[in-house]
Each structure stands twice: as C-alpha cells, then as structure tokens.
Design a protein around this motif. Structure first.
Motif, mmCIF file in Angstrom:
data_model
loop_
_atom_site.group_PDB
_atom_site.id
_atom_site.type_symbol
_atom_site.label_atom_id
_atom_site.label_comp_id
_atom_site.label_asym_id
_atom_site.label_seq_id
_atom_site.Cartn_x
_atom_site.Cartn_y
_atom_site.Cartn_z
ATOM 1 N N ASN A 147 35.915 36.636 35.250
ATOM 2 C CA ASN A 147 35.724 35.534 35.496
ATOM 3 C C ASN A 147 34.632 35.083 35.296
ATOM 4 O O ASN A 147 33.231 36.155 34.835
ATOM 5 C CB ASN A 147 36.443 35.367 37.058
ATOM 6 C CG ASN A 147 35.538 35.831 37.700
ATOM 7 O OD1 ASN A 147 34.010 35.960 37.450
ATOM 8 N ND2 ASN A 147 36.238 36.833 38.894
ATOM 9 N N THR A 148 34.438 33.771 35.772
ATOM 10 C CA THR A 148 33.254 32.967 34.872
ATOM 11 C C THR A 148 31.958 33.209 35.739
ATOM 12 O O THR A 148 30.577 33.970 35.461
ATOM 13 C CB THR A 148 32.907 31.414 35.829
ATOM 14 O OG1 THR A 148 34.114 31.246 34.342
ATOM 15 C CG2 THR A 148 32.108 30.940 35.092
ATOM 16 N N THR A 149 31.822 34.223 37.656
ATOM 17 C CA THR A 149 31.185 34.269 37.948
ATOM 18 C C THR A 149 30.546 36.093 37.375
ATOM 19 O O THR A 149 28.993 35.660 37.632
ATOM 20 C CB THR A 149 31.733 34.950 39.695
ATOM 21 O OG1 THR A 149 32.015 33.530 40.044
ATOM 22 C CG2 THR A 149 30.614 34.921 40.308
ATOM 23 N N ASP A 150 31.345 37.013 37.441
ATOM 24 C CA ASP A 150 31.092 38.381 36.730
ATOM 25 C C ASP A 150 30.330 37.409 35.214
ATOM 26 O O ASP A 150 29.362 38.328 34.948
ATOM 27 C CB ASP A 150 32.131 38.829 36.848
ATOM 28 C CG ASP A 150 33.497 39.593 38.026
ATOM 29 O OD1 ASP A 150 32.290 39.255 38.722
ATOM 30 O OD2 ASP A 150 34.083 39.631 37.836
ATOM 31 N N GLY A 162 29.145 35.457 43.788
ATOM 32 C CA GLY A 162 30.268 36.234 43.400
ATOM 33 C C GLY A 162 31.044 35.619 44.386
ATOM 34 O O GLY A 162 32.079 35.570 44.545
ATOM 35 N N SER A 163 31.078 36.065 45.816
ATOM 36 C CA SER A 163 30.920 36.677 46.942
ATOM 37 C C SER A 163 30.930 35.182 47.882
ATOM 38 O O SER A 163 32.763 34.837 48.574
ATOM 39 C CB SER A 163 30.141 37.823 48.374
ATOM 40 O OG SER A 163 29.553 37.408 48.644
#
Length: 285
Positions: free
Chosen positions: A6-9, A202-203
């Motif tokens: 995903n984008t965040t990762d 991320g979180s």
C-alpha cells in the motif's frame, strides 16, 4: 508475481532507503572532557553534515555547537576512536544579535587527514546534492535525520555508545508561523514538529514525540519525487537544523544558501552567489 504494497508502506520504504543514505553524511558530534588524551569520556551534543567541494572537506553544523567550546574537545567517533576535528572554523555566534540568532551556522574545513580518518564510516556530500536555489513548499517532502543526545546511551563496560537516530518526514510550517516566532522566510526554513502530538507513520496513532535536542546541525533533505524507478529517489540538502520553537511545535533550520555563501566568501569556493539573500560576514567568528 511481485508483492503488492500500500501507499503507506511504499512511503515508509522510501523514507527508510533515503535515511540510510543520509546517515552516510550525518555524524553525531561529541564533546570530550578537557585535558583527556587517554580513556576518553565523551558526551553526545549535536549532529552535523559532511560535504566536499574542490577536493576540500567540510563539516556543517550549528553555530551554538561551537560557541563557548574549545574546538579541540569536539570530535566524531569512528568505532571507538575519537577523531578530533582539526581545521579552520567560521561560524555565526547566535548570541551576538537577533540576526545571528536566526542564522546560527558553523562551517568547519577539515584537514585532509581528518577527513580520511572519517571515511571508513562516512562519506562527503558533493555540491550537486545541495539545492542552494530551493523554493520551499508546504508539502510533506522534507526529511530530518539527526541524533538526539538523550537517545545516545553509553555502555561503560563495552566502551561503546548505542545511538538511536531521529528520522522525521514533515512539511514546511504555515507562513504565519515565521512571524509568530520572529524568523525570516528568506533565511530560515521552519518545519512542523508538534512534539506533543505526533501521528505515528502507518498506524496514525497520536503520541508524544521524541525530544529532538541534539539534532542541531543535522540536515534538512528535500525529496522532489517519491515515485522513482530507483530504490533511492533523488534527495537534496536544503537546510541545517538550528533549534526548536518554545512551544515545541516547529523545528527551525537555516536555509542552505547561507551556508554556501559562507563557503563562497570566507573559504573562496567557486559557488554561484545566492539570489535569495546574503549573509553578514561581520558577525562571524
């Protein structure tokens, strides 16, 4: 079939990859006790950026790191070896006047043998990786990488120091912040760091952030594009961190063109003159 992320990762991986590169140019600075030559005890105090130009080698840091200290007591650790930074220093004493307080930079030309002693661990950034004409944006494209001194823990038995770096992706603060904290857009780059309300990458969890004391002297790195065919996208040095505002919501840097002006005027390097602003060399030591 390749793994889908995903984008965040993806952004996290880019930040990690760039940070690993930036560490190569970012030493932690230490202060030894006066008069010690053997079994030296050191204290982490600041960060810096190593650069090279015209086959000369320089350490960039904040002026307040130099002021009031004997340069012979400052150094960089390579393994367990404390490397004293012999060389020629030019710096702005931030306590001289209000203009100096907003500038607060130091440039230390290192003797070649000192530079060579650092190369087992560090590299020197070339001028083509410095954006002296940078136009700041209010977008999350600025990476800060430095060393808070409270996160550096000494192990007296193993005679080693364990460090935990500060890595933070952020954006320029809103224009009204410059006026509120009495700094100048043409010479400073102010970046958001709401220390008491940091959203975890991320979180999304909001928590209290790391106290950044000790990152003074580290670089501000601009990432023009996160999407790249390379594992490490282009990144440019655009500022040197000099402090934090009193309400702990912003981190203040001096824009890099003031550093290159000192290199041009005081050290005679062949660098284009800044079209943004000039530095007052009369307040330099």
């Amino acid at each position: 079939m390749g793994k889908i992320i995903n984008t965040t990762d993806y952004l996290q991986s880019i930040v990690n990859n760039i940070s690993r590169e930036v560490f190569n140019y970012t030493p932690q600075l230490y202060l030894k006790k006066k008069g010690q030559d053997e079994n030296i005890d050191v204290q982490a105090i600041a960060s810096g950026v190593l650069i090279t130009a015209d086959r000369r080698y320089f350490l960039l840091t904040a002026g307040h790191v130099i002021e009031g200290r004997d340069p012979e007591d400052l150094g960089i650790l390579v393994g367990n070896t404390f490397n004293i930074l012999n060389g020629n220093i030019k710096y702005v004493n931030p306590y001289f006047d209000s203009v100096s307080f907003k500038t607060d930079i130091a440039i230390w030309e290192l003797d070649e043998n000192v530079a060579q002693s650092l190369t087992p661990t560090y590299n020197f950034l070339s001028l083509n990786q410095i954006d002296l004409h940078h136009s700041p944006l209010i977008k999350p494209q600025y990476l800060i990488v430095g060393y808070p001194w409270k996160k550096s823990k000494a192990n007296p038995i193993k005679r080693k120091i364990k460090v935990r770096p500060f890595v933070f992706l952020t954006k320029q603060s809103q224009p009204d912040v410059y006026k509120k904290i009495k700094h100048e857009f043409h010479s400073n780059l102010i970046l958001e760091y709401k220390q008491r309300q940091i959203k975890e990458f991320g979180s999304g969890i909001v928590k209290k952030g790391v106290n950044p004391e000790g990152i003074s002297g580290c670089g501000v790195w601009f990432i023009p594009k996160f999407i790249s065919t390379e594992s490490v996208p282009e990144f440019k040095l655009v500022g040197i961190i000099i402090g934090q505002d009193q309400i702990k919501r912003n981190i203040i840097s001096t824009r890099i063109h003031l550093v290159t002006e000192v290199l041009r005027i005081q050290f005679g390097l062949n660098i284009p003159a800044s079209s943004i602003t000039r530095i007052d060399i009369d307040n330099m030591s």
